[in-house]
Design a protein around this motif. Sequence first.
Motif, PDB file in Angstrom:
ATOM      1  N   ARG A  33      21.501 -17.472  47.279  1.00 57.34           N
ATOM      2  CA  ARG A  33      20.105 -17.589  46.858  1.00 57.34           C
ATOM      3  C   ARG A  33      19.546 -18.907  47.383  1.00 57.34           C
ATOM      4  NH1 ARG A  33      19.573 -13.133  43.597  1.00 57.34           N
ATOM      5  NH2 ARG A  33      20.799 -13.087  41.689  1.00 57.34           N
ATOM      6  N   TYR A  61      22.180 -21.697  45.626  1.00 55.54           N
ATOM      7  CA  TYR A  61      23.520 -21.411  45.121  1.00 55.54           C
ATOM      8  C   TYR A  61      24.110 -20.172  45.773  1.00 55.54           C
ATOM      9  CZ  TYR A  61      20.953 -18.414  41.689  1.00 55.54           C
ATOM     10  OH  TYR A  61      20.127 -17.507  41.068  1.00 55.54           O
ATOM     11  N   CYS A  78      34.152 -14.404  39.460  1.00 52.95           N
ATOM     12  CA  CYS A  78      33.561 -14.966  40.676  1.00 52.95           C
ATOM     13  C   CYS A  78      33.613 -16.480  40.618  1.00 52.95           C
ATOM     14  CB  CYS A  78      32.111 -14.511  40.827  1.00 52.95           C
ATOM     15  SG  CYS A  78      31.025 -15.151  39.560  1.00 52.95           S
ATOM     16  N   SER A  80      30.974 -19.527  41.302  1.00 58.06           N
ATOM     17  CA  SER A  80      29.545 -19.801  41.459  1.00 58.06           C
ATOM     18  C   SER A  80      29.402 -21.261  41.897  1.00 58.06           C
ATOM     19  CB  SER A  80      28.865 -19.559  40.107  1.00 58.06           C
ATOM     20  OG  SER A  80      27.586 -20.117  40.079  1.00 58.06           O
ATOM     21  N   GLY A  96      19.312 -17.294  36.138  1.00 56.24           N
ATOM     22  CA  GLY A  96      19.689 -16.988  34.755  1.00 56.24           C
ATOM     23  C   GLY A  96      19.433 -15.522  34.442  1.00 56.24           C
ATOM     24  N   HIS A  97      20.174 -15.018  33.490  1.00 54.82           N
ATOM     25  CA  HIS A  97      20.061 -13.589  33.138  1.00 54.82           C
ATOM     26  C   HIS A  97      20.678 -13.325  31.769  1.00 54.82           C
ATOM     27  CE1 HIS A  97      23.944 -14.185  35.230  1.00 54.82           C
ATOM     28  NE2 HIS A  97      24.405 -13.431  34.244  1.00 54.82           N
ATOM     29  N   GLU A 106      30.667 -13.996  28.329  1.00 49.92           N
ATOM     30  CA  GLU A 106      31.119 -14.500  29.629  1.00 49.92           C
ATOM     31  C   GLU A 106      31.799 -15.856  29.444  1.00 49.92           C
ATOM     32  OE1 GLU A 106      28.367 -14.005  32.744  1.00 49.92           O
ATOM     33  OE2 GLU A 106      29.471 -15.249  34.180  1.00 49.92           O
ATOM     34  N   TYR A 108      32.737 -19.380  31.504  1.00 51.52           N
ATOM     35  CA  TYR A 108      32.518 -20.235  32.665  1.00 51.52           C
ATOM     36  C   TYR A 108      33.511 -21.397  32.570  1.00 51.52           C
ATOM     37  CZ  TYR A 108      27.890 -18.619  34.358  1.00 51.52           C
ATOM     38  OH  TYR A 108      26.838 -17.922  34.896  1.00 51.52           O
ATOM     39  N   HIS A 145      21.867 -16.835  30.092  1.00 51.79           N
ATOM     40  CA  HIS A 145      22.521 -18.073  30.527  1.00 51.79           C
ATOM     41  C   HIS A 145      22.096 -18.453  31.935  1.00 51.79           C
ATOM     42  CE1 HIS A 145      24.978 -14.453  30.849  1.00 51.79           C
ATOM     43  NE2 HIS A 145      25.467 -14.919  31.996  1.00 51.79           N
ATOM     44  N   TYR A 162      33.636 -11.980  33.277  1.00 49.20           N
ATOM     45  CA  TYR A 162      32.839 -11.186  32.343  1.00 49.20           C
ATOM     46  C   TYR A 162      33.219  -9.711  32.481  1.00 49.20           C
ATOM     47  CZ  TYR A 162      30.026 -10.743  36.632  1.00 49.20           C
ATOM     48  OH  TYR A 162      29.613 -10.529  37.919  1.00 49.20           O
ATOM     49  N   HIS A 168      23.716  -7.380  35.283  1.00 51.16           N
ATOM     50  CA  HIS A 168      22.814  -8.531  35.236  1.00 51.16           C
ATOM     51  C   HIS A 168      21.386  -8.047  34.965  1.00 51.16           C
ATOM     52  CE1 HIS A 168      26.286 -10.146  37.360  1.00 51.16           C
ATOM     53  NE2 HIS A 168      25.846 -11.361  37.106  1.00 51.16           N
ATOM     54  N   TYR A 170      17.857  -9.529  34.947  1.00 46.86           N
ATOM     55  CA  TYR A 170      17.042 -10.711  35.285  1.00 46.86           C
ATOM     56  C   TYR A 170      15.625 -10.604  34.723  1.00 46.86           C
ATOM     57  CZ  TYR A 170      20.788 -11.827  38.529  1.00 46.86           C
ATOM     58  OH  TYR A 170      22.018 -12.126  39.057  1.00 46.86           O
TER      59      TYR A 170
END
Length: 192
Positions: A33, A61, A78, A80, A96-97, A106, A108, A145, A162, A168, A170
């Motif tokens: 992105r 990102y 994944c 990130s 974020g989503h 999820e 992180y 998040h 997750y 997702h 959005y």
Amino acid sequence: MNVDEPASLMAPFSVDIDIDRGLLLNATGHLVRKASDMRGHYADADALAELIAEGDDPVHYEVFEVPVPDELGHLMYCISTLQPGRVGDECFMTKGHYHTMAETAEIYLCLRGEGIMLMKTADGRCASEQMVRGKMVYVPPYWAHRSVNTGDDEPLVSFCVYPGKAGHNYGDIEREGFPKRVFKRGGEVVIE
Ligand code: PA5
Ligand code: NI
């Protein structure tokens, strides 16, 4: 084969992660992105337009993954990697989503860099957690998040896990917006 095993039994596998550099070495999925994908997300739209036009639309990102089936029982995971930078004085962040299945959580695990995980519920509750190497943030079910890189030089790298069916969403958070933003002013991180 045991009679209880599904016909499409997946074979176990492993992947290589360079923990110091924050790389999933044999990733087959790669999402990028750029600043231009972030229109509408920052407080200062003019500063974002300038970054896109004059800063050559920098990468914001990337997400590296080795996809597994998006089915109940599987765990999607994944790496990130969110670059450092500012739009005006607002720190670079992800869109974020919520998860499409909002009842999915999820994890992180931050591998590198420093930042903030911003979270919000549909009924307006807001929370933030610090992200730094070795810190694991648990995003419970129903919380949208977004990660934010508050560093100056280093990417913010996280390993995320997750449920395969989570998905997702959005649209909802794009309409609602997060109630808080993260800025860096005079070297200080300000959440307001
Ligand atoms: O599943 C997650 O929460 C992460 O892998 C994110 O998708 C990743 O950080 C990119 O953020 P976003 O999906 O909000 O663009
Ligand atoms: Ni998520």
